[in-house]
Write a protein that holds these residues in place. Structure first.
Motif, short mmCIF file in Angstrom:
data_model
loop_
_atom_site.label_atom_id
_atom_site.label_comp_id
_atom_site.label_asym_id
_atom_site.label_seq_id
_atom_site.Cartn_x
_atom_site.Cartn_y
_atom_site.Cartn_z
N ASP A 199 -5.78 5.29 18.51
CA ASP A 199 -6.55 5.58 17.15
C ASP A 199 -5.68 6.23 15.62
O ASP A 199 -5.70 7.42 15.43
N GLN A 202 -7.41 8.33 13.44
CA GLN A 202 -7.26 9.61 14.14
C GLN A 202 -5.72 10.10 13.61
O GLN A 202 -5.58 12.07 13.37
N SER A 322 -19.90 7.54 18.85
CA SER A 322 -19.58 9.06 19.02
C SER A 322 -18.21 8.76 18.70
O SER A 322 -17.58 7.39 19.18
N ARG A 323 -17.48 9.79 18.33
CA ARG A 323 -16.22 9.25 17.94
C ARG A 323 -15.09 9.53 19.03
O ARG A 323 -15.30 9.82 20.21
N THR A 344 -14.34 1.83 17.78
CA THR A 344 -13.02 2.65 17.20
C THR A 344 -13.09 2.11 15.34
O THR A 344 -13.69 2.62 14.72
N TYR A 347 -16.57 1.77 13.95
CA TYR A 347 -17.06 3.70 13.99
C TYR A 347 -16.44 4.40 12.91
O TYR A 347 -17.97 4.69 12.60
N TYR A 348 -15.38 3.73 12.48
CA TYR A 348 -15.44 4.31 11.42
C TYR A 348 -15.78 3.52 10.32
O TYR A 348 -15.80 4.04 9.12
N THR A 351 -19.62 5.04 10.38
CA THR A 351 -19.87 6.87 9.50
C THR A 351 -18.79 6.63 8.34
O THR A 351 -19.16 8.22 7.47
N SER A 353 -16.37 8.25 8.47
CA SER A 353 -15.82 9.42 8.89
C SER A 353 -14.36 9.53 9.58
O SER A 353 -13.76 8.16 10.24
N ARG A 354 -12.91 9.63 9.28
CA ARG A 354 -11.83 10.12 9.63
C ARG A 354 -11.27 10.52 10.80
O ARG A 354 -10.41 11.23 10.88
N ARG A 355 -11.93 12.15 10.67
CA ARG A 355 -12.49 13.29 11.99
C ARG A 355 -12.91 13.78 12.98
O ARG A 355 -13.48 12.69 12.72
#
Length: 355
Positions: A199, A202, A322-323, A344, A347-348, A351, A353-355
Protein backbone atom coordinates in the motif's frame (compact mmCIF):
# COMPACT_ATOMS: atom_id res chain seq x y z
CA UNK A 1 1.38 14.16 -0.19
CA UNK A 2 -1.63 14.81 -2.41
CA UNK A 3 -3.55 11.63 -3.15
CA UNK A 4 -4.40 11.17 -6.79
CA UNK A 5 -4.61 7.44 -7.40
CA UNK A 6 -5.54 5.86 -10.67
CA UNK A 7 -6.65 2.28 -10.83
CA UNK A 8 -5.62 -0.29 -13.41
CA UNK A 9 -6.85 -3.84 -13.13
CA UNK A 10 -7.61 -7.00 -15.00
CA UNK A 11 -11.19 -8.10 -15.51
CA UNK A 12 -10.81 -11.43 -13.71
CA UNK A 13 -9.88 -10.22 -10.23
CA UNK A 14 -13.20 -11.67 -9.12
CA UNK A 15 -13.37 -10.47 -5.54
CA UNK A 16 -14.46 -6.93 -6.26
CA UNK A 17 -17.34 -5.31 -8.07
CA UNK A 18 -15.84 -2.44 -10.06
CA UNK A 19 -13.81 -1.98 -13.20
CA UNK A 20 -11.35 0.76 -14.05
CA UNK A 21 -10.13 1.50 -17.53
CA UNK A 22 -6.41 1.54 -18.17
CA UNK A 23 -4.42 3.64 -20.64
CA UNK A 24 -3.70 1.76 -23.81
CA UNK A 25 -0.33 0.15 -24.42
CA UNK A 26 0.09 2.38 -27.44
CA UNK A 27 -0.24 5.55 -25.39
CA UNK A 28 2.24 4.26 -22.83
CA UNK A 29 4.68 3.30 -25.54
CA UNK A 30 4.51 6.71 -27.21
CA UNK A 31 4.98 8.48 -23.89
CA UNK A 32 8.02 6.43 -22.92
CA UNK A 33 9.51 6.58 -26.40
CA UNK A 34 9.24 10.36 -26.46
CA UNK A 35 10.63 10.89 -22.97
CA UNK A 36 13.60 8.50 -23.04
CA UNK A 37 16.77 8.34 -25.06
CA UNK A 38 17.89 5.40 -27.14
CA UNK A 39 18.69 2.29 -25.08
CA UNK A 40 22.18 2.33 -26.53
CA UNK A 41 22.86 5.90 -25.44
CA UNK A 42 25.15 6.05 -22.40
CA UNK A 43 25.56 9.05 -20.14
CA UNK A 44 29.03 9.60 -18.72
CA UNK A 45 29.61 8.63 -15.12
CA UNK A 46 29.90 11.43 -12.56
CA UNK A 47 33.47 12.43 -11.85
CA UNK A 48 35.12 11.42 -8.58
CA UNK A 49 35.40 15.09 -7.64
CA UNK A 50 31.62 15.52 -7.85
CA UNK A 51 31.14 12.35 -5.84
CA UNK A 52 33.09 13.80 -2.94
CA UNK A 53 30.93 16.90 -2.73
CA UNK A 54 27.45 15.68 -3.71
CA UNK A 55 25.47 13.99 -0.93
CA UNK A 56 26.77 13.64 2.63
CA UNK A 57 25.58 10.06 3.08
CA UNK A 58 27.68 8.87 0.13
CA UNK A 59 31.37 9.47 0.70
CA UNK A 60 32.43 8.21 -2.69
CA UNK A 61 36.08 8.95 -1.95
CA UNK A 62 36.05 5.78 0.17
CA UNK A 63 35.61 3.74 -3.01
CA UNK A 64 38.32 3.02 -5.55
CA UNK A 65 37.29 5.33 -8.37
CA UNK A 66 39.33 3.34 -10.89
CA UNK A 67 37.97 -0.15 -10.23
CA UNK A 68 34.79 0.11 -8.17
CA UNK A 69 32.28 0.67 -10.95
CA UNK A 70 33.35 -2.58 -12.64
CA UNK A 71 33.48 -4.55 -9.38
CA UNK A 72 30.58 -6.31 -7.64
CA UNK A 73 31.65 -8.06 -4.43
CA UNK A 74 34.27 -10.49 -5.81
CA UNK A 75 33.31 -10.04 -9.45
CA UNK A 76 35.90 -7.80 -11.15
CA UNK A 77 34.36 -7.79 -14.62
CA UNK A 78 30.95 -6.46 -13.59
CA UNK A 79 28.90 -4.35 -15.99
CA UNK A 80 25.29 -3.32 -16.37
CA UNK A 81 23.82 -5.10 -19.39
CA UNK A 82 20.72 -2.91 -19.04
CA UNK A 83 20.70 0.28 -17.03
CA UNK A 84 18.33 3.20 -16.59
CA UNK A 85 19.28 6.32 -14.68
CA UNK A 86 15.76 6.87 -13.45
CA UNK A 87 16.61 9.51 -10.88
CA UNK A 88 18.37 11.96 -13.19
CA UNK A 89 15.20 13.92 -13.85
CA UNK A 90 14.53 14.97 -10.24
CA UNK A 91 16.59 16.71 -7.59
CA UNK A 92 14.38 15.46 -4.76
CA UNK A 93 13.09 11.89 -4.62
CA UNK A 94 11.24 10.75 -1.54
CA UNK A 95 11.45 7.01 -2.11
CA UNK A 96 13.33 4.73 -4.48
CA UNK A 97 12.31 1.07 -4.58
CA UNK A 98 14.52 -1.62 -6.06
CA UNK A 99 12.69 -4.86 -6.67
CA UNK A 100 14.28 -8.27 -7.02
CA UNK A 101 12.82 -9.98 -10.06
CA UNK A 102 13.69 -12.92 -12.30
CA UNK A 103 14.16 -12.40 -16.05
CA UNK A 104 11.05 -14.37 -17.01
CA UNK A 105 8.74 -12.78 -14.40
CA UNK A 106 7.08 -10.60 -17.01
CA UNK A 107 3.59 -10.85 -15.54
CA UNK A 108 4.75 -10.04 -12.01
CA UNK A 109 6.50 -6.88 -13.16
CA UNK A 110 3.47 -5.94 -15.25
CA UNK A 111 1.22 -6.34 -12.22
CA UNK A 112 3.38 -4.01 -10.12
CA UNK A 113 3.53 -1.39 -12.87
CA UNK A 114 -0.24 -1.46 -13.25
CA UNK A 115 -1.00 -1.35 -9.53
CA UNK A 116 1.00 -0.04 -6.59
CA UNK A 117 4.15 0.70 -8.58
CA UNK A 118 2.77 3.49 -10.75
CA UNK A 119 4.98 6.45 -9.95
CA UNK A 120 2.34 8.99 -10.98
CA UNK A 121 0.20 8.05 -7.98
CA UNK A 122 2.43 10.11 -5.70
CA UNK A 123 2.17 13.72 -6.82
CA UNK A 124 4.09 15.51 -4.06
CA UNK A 125 6.43 12.71 -2.93
CA UNK A 126 8.37 11.55 -5.99
CA UNK A 127 8.83 7.80 -6.31
CA UNK A 128 11.16 5.78 -8.54
CA UNK A 129 10.95 2.02 -9.10
CA UNK A 130 13.55 -0.23 -10.73
CA UNK A 131 13.54 -4.00 -11.26
CA UNK A 132 16.81 -5.87 -10.63
CA UNK A 133 17.53 -8.94 -12.76
CA UNK A 134 20.49 -11.08 -13.64
CA UNK A 135 21.66 -12.54 -16.92
CA UNK A 136 19.83 -15.21 -18.89
CA UNK A 137 21.91 -18.09 -20.24
CA UNK A 138 20.90 -19.90 -23.40
CA UNK A 139 17.54 -18.11 -23.66
CA UNK A 140 17.86 -15.48 -26.36
CA UNK A 141 14.07 -15.22 -26.52
CA UNK A 142 13.87 -14.18 -22.85
CA UNK A 143 16.70 -11.68 -23.22
CA UNK A 144 15.12 -10.09 -26.28
CA UNK A 145 11.77 -9.92 -24.48
CA UNK A 146 13.51 -8.23 -21.54
CA UNK A 147 15.05 -5.66 -23.85
CA UNK A 148 11.68 -4.96 -25.46
CA UNK A 149 10.10 -4.59 -22.03
CA UNK A 150 12.84 -2.19 -21.00
CA UNK A 151 12.47 -0.18 -24.21
CA UNK A 152 8.86 0.54 -23.27
CA UNK A 153 9.16 1.01 -19.51
CA UNK A 154 12.77 2.11 -18.88
CA UNK A 155 12.77 0.62 -15.39
CA UNK A 156 15.06 -2.42 -15.70
CA UNK A 157 18.56 -2.94 -14.34
CA UNK A 158 20.38 -6.09 -15.44
CA UNK A 159 23.82 -7.26 -14.32
CA UNK A 160 26.17 -9.68 -16.04
CA UNK A 161 25.78 -12.54 -13.55
CA UNK A 162 23.50 -15.54 -13.97
CA UNK A 163 20.11 -15.11 -12.37
CA UNK A 164 20.19 -18.03 -9.91
CA UNK A 165 19.59 -18.63 -6.18
CA UNK A 166 23.33 -18.83 -5.60
CA UNK A 167 23.76 -15.39 -7.17
CA UNK A 168 21.09 -13.52 -5.21
CA UNK A 169 23.75 -11.66 -3.23
CA UNK A 170 25.05 -10.19 -6.49
CA UNK A 171 21.55 -8.96 -7.25
CA UNK A 172 21.07 -7.47 -3.79
CA UNK A 173 24.42 -5.67 -3.82
CA UNK A 174 23.74 -4.51 -7.38
CA UNK A 175 20.67 -2.74 -6.02
CA UNK A 176 22.80 -1.00 -3.39
CA UNK A 177 25.36 -0.16 -6.06
CA UNK A 178 22.76 1.27 -8.41
CA UNK A 179 21.36 3.55 -5.70
CA UNK A 180 24.89 4.60 -4.72
CA UNK A 181 25.81 5.56 -8.25
CA UNK A 182 22.54 6.70 -9.75
CA UNK A 183 20.00 7.72 -7.07
CA UNK A 184 21.82 9.35 -4.20
CA UNK A 185 19.16 12.06 -3.83
CA UNK A 186 16.52 9.57 -2.62
CA UNK A 187 15.56 10.14 1.02
CA UNK A 188 14.38 6.57 1.65
CA UNK A 189 15.34 3.31 -0.04
CA UNK A 190 13.08 0.27 -0.03
CA UNK A 191 14.16 -3.19 -1.17
CA UNK A 192 11.43 -5.72 -1.95
CA UNK A 193 10.52 -8.64 -4.22
CA UNK A 194 8.21 -8.89 -7.22
CA UNK A 195 5.63 -11.04 -5.40
CA UNK A 196 4.77 -8.47 -2.71
CA UNK A 197 1.89 -6.01 -2.54
CA UNK A 198 2.56 -2.60 -0.99
CA UNK A 199 0.00 0.00 0.00
CA UNK A 200 2.29 2.72 -1.34
CA UNK A 201 0.12 5.57 -0.03
CA UNK A 202 0.14 4.22 3.51
CA UNK A 203 3.88 3.48 3.31
CA UNK A 204 4.76 7.07 2.38
CA UNK A 205 2.43 8.45 5.04
CA UNK A 206 3.95 6.12 7.62
CA UNK A 207 7.53 7.11 6.75
CA UNK A 208 6.72 10.81 6.86
CA UNK A 209 4.86 10.42 10.14
CA UNK A 210 7.48 8.30 11.89
CA UNK A 211 10.70 9.83 10.60
CA UNK A 212 9.76 12.97 8.71
CA UNK A 213 10.82 14.09 5.26
CA UNK A 214 14.30 12.70 5.86
CA UNK A 215 15.09 9.51 7.80
CA UNK A 216 17.42 9.37 10.79
CA UNK A 217 20.90 8.11 10.04
CA UNK A 218 21.45 4.42 10.53
CA UNK A 219 17.90 3.39 9.66
CA UNK A 220 17.30 -0.19 8.57
CA UNK A 221 13.72 -1.29 9.24
CA UNK A 222 12.40 -4.74 8.41
CA UNK A 223 10.79 -8.00 9.52
CA UNK A 224 13.68 -8.99 11.77
CA UNK A 225 14.78 -12.61 12.09
CA UNK A 226 16.67 -13.13 15.34
CA UNK A 227 19.25 -15.86 16.08
CA UNK A 228 18.22 -18.12 13.19
CA UNK A 229 19.72 -21.57 12.81
CA UNK A 230 21.89 -22.14 9.75
CA UNK A 231 20.01 -24.61 7.54
CA UNK A 232 22.01 -27.82 7.11
CA UNK A 233 19.32 -30.16 5.73
CA UNK A 234 20.12 -31.73 2.36
CA UNK A 235 16.49 -31.16 1.36
CA UNK A 236 16.59 -27.39 1.79
CA UNK A 237 17.39 -25.19 -1.18
CA UNK A 238 18.94 -22.84 1.40
CA UNK A 239 21.27 -25.54 2.78
CA UNK A 240 24.63 -24.10 3.78
CA UNK A 241 27.70 -26.24 4.41
CA UNK A 242 30.03 -25.79 7.38
CA UNK A 243 32.71 -24.67 4.95
CA UNK A 244 30.45 -21.92 3.62
CA UNK A 245 29.33 -20.79 7.08
CA UNK A 246 30.83 -22.50 10.14
CA UNK A 247 28.64 -20.86 12.79
CA UNK A 248 25.51 -22.40 14.28
CA UNK A 249 23.50 -19.17 14.06
CA UNK A 250 23.35 -16.32 11.62
CA UNK A 251 23.44 -12.77 12.95
CA UNK A 252 20.03 -11.08 13.15
CA UNK A 253 18.95 -10.26 9.60
CA UNK A 254 16.02 -8.94 7.61
CA UNK A 255 13.46 -10.91 5.63
CA UNK A 256 14.38 -9.71 2.16
CA UNK A 257 10.86 -8.92 0.95
CA UNK A 258 10.70 -5.66 2.88
CA UNK A 259 13.75 -3.62 3.92
CA UNK A 260 13.56 0.16 4.41
CA UNK A 261 16.89 1.98 4.63
CA UNK A 262 18.33 5.44 5.00
CA UNK A 263 20.90 6.56 2.39
CA UNK A 264 23.89 6.21 4.75
CA UNK A 265 22.93 2.58 5.45
CA UNK A 266 22.74 1.83 1.73
CA UNK A 267 26.21 3.27 1.21
CA UNK A 268 27.73 1.59 4.27
CA UNK A 269 26.32 -1.79 3.29
CA UNK A 270 27.65 -1.32 -0.22
CA UNK A 271 31.04 -0.26 1.14
CA UNK A 272 31.20 -3.34 3.37
CA UNK A 273 30.29 -5.56 0.40
CA UNK A 274 33.58 -4.60 -1.23
CA UNK A 275 35.52 -5.87 1.80
CA UNK A 276 33.75 -9.09 2.86
CA UNK A 277 33.95 -12.45 1.02
CA UNK A 278 30.90 -13.48 -0.99
CA UNK A 279 28.17 -15.49 0.77
CA UNK A 280 25.24 -16.56 -1.35
CA UNK A 281 22.31 -16.26 1.13
CA UNK A 282 21.72 -12.61 0.32
CA UNK A 283 19.41 -11.60 3.18
CA UNK A 284 21.85 -12.99 5.72
CA UNK A 285 24.91 -11.56 4.01
CA UNK A 286 23.66 -8.03 3.28
CA UNK A 287 21.23 -7.25 6.10
CA UNK A 288 22.96 -9.51 8.64
CA UNK A 289 26.73 -9.80 8.24
CA UNK A 290 27.33 -6.52 6.40
CA UNK A 291 24.94 -4.63 8.67
CA UNK A 292 26.73 -6.03 11.72
CA UNK A 293 30.09 -4.93 10.36
CA UNK A 294 28.70 -1.49 9.58
CA UNK A 295 27.44 -1.14 13.15
CA UNK A 296 23.81 -0.82 12.08
CA UNK A 297 21.03 -1.64 14.53
CA UNK A 298 17.81 -3.00 13.03
CA UNK A 299 14.40 -1.55 13.73
CA UNK A 300 11.93 -4.45 13.94
CA UNK A 301 9.02 -3.73 11.62
CA UNK A 302 7.33 -7.08 12.22
CA UNK A 303 4.04 -5.61 13.44
CA UNK A 304 3.58 -3.92 10.05
CA UNK A 305 5.00 -6.63 7.82
CA UNK A 306 3.63 -9.73 9.49
CA UNK A 307 0.41 -10.72 7.77
CA UNK A 308 -0.76 -14.17 6.73
CA UNK A 309 -2.33 -15.31 3.49
CA UNK A 310 -5.51 -16.13 5.42
CA UNK A 311 -5.73 -12.58 6.81
CA UNK A 312 -5.27 -11.12 3.34
CA UNK A 313 -8.03 -13.20 1.79
CA UNK A 314 -10.34 -12.51 4.72
CA UNK A 315 -9.85 -8.78 4.13
CA UNK A 316 -10.43 -9.16 0.40
CA UNK A 317 -13.63 -11.13 0.85
CA UNK A 318 -15.09 -8.91 3.53
CA UNK A 319 -17.92 -6.62 2.32
CA UNK A 320 -16.66 -3.96 4.74
CA UNK A 321 -14.40 -1.27 3.33
CA UNK A 322 -11.76 -1.32 6.06
CA UNK A 323 -8.24 0.02 6.13
CA UNK A 324 -5.84 -1.99 3.91
CA UNK A 325 -2.86 -3.87 5.24
CA UNK A 326 0.39 -1.99 4.68
CA UNK A 327 1.91 -5.03 2.96
CA UNK A 328 0.61 -8.23 1.47
CA UNK A 329 2.06 -11.63 2.31
CA UNK A 330 5.21 -12.95 0.57
CA UNK A 331 4.88 -15.13 -2.54
CA UNK A 332 1.56 -13.56 -3.53
CA UNK A 333 -0.01 -14.63 -6.80
CA UNK A 334 -0.46 -12.04 -9.54
CA UNK A 335 -4.25 -12.19 -9.19
CA UNK A 336 -3.90 -11.39 -5.50
CA UNK A 337 -1.77 -8.33 -6.28
CA UNK A 338 -4.47 -6.97 -8.61
CA UNK A 339 -7.27 -7.72 -6.15
CA UNK A 340 -5.42 -6.07 -3.27
CA UNK A 341 -4.75 -3.00 -5.36
CA UNK A 342 -8.36 -2.68 -6.48
CA UNK A 343 -9.79 -2.78 -2.98
CA UNK A 344 -7.00 -0.57 -1.61
CA UNK A 345 -7.66 2.01 -4.31
CA UNK A 346 -11.38 1.88 -3.65
CA UNK A 347 -10.80 2.39 0.08
CA UNK A 348 -8.84 5.62 -0.50
CA UNK A 349 -11.22 6.83 -3.17
CA UNK A 350 -14.25 6.36 -0.91
CA UNK A 351 -12.74 7.53 2.37
CA UNK A 352 -10.17 10.09 1.21
CA UNK A 353 -8.02 8.82 4.08
CA UNK A 354 -4.36 7.88 3.98
CA UNK A 355 -3.90 7.00 7.64
Amino acid sequence: MRFRPRCDQRANCGVLFFVFLVPSTVVNFLWYASSNVSPNARKPLPSAILWQTSVDAYNMSLLNEVTDFTTLVDKTDFRFLINNRRCDDAQDIFLVIFIHSAPDHFQKRRAIRKTWGQERHLVDDPLRIVFMVGEVQGRDDVQKALERENYIHRDMVQGNFLDTYKNLTYKHVMGLKWVTYFCRQAKYIFKTDDDIFVDIFQLVTYLKGSSGLAPPRGLIMCFLIRNPYVKRSQRSKWRVSFKEYPGKYYPPYCAGWGIIMSPDVVFNLYLQSTQVPYFWVDDVHVSGTLAQRAGVNHVDFTNKLSVTEEEIFEWLQSPKLSRPYLFGHPDAEVDTIYALWNKTYWYYKRTGSRR
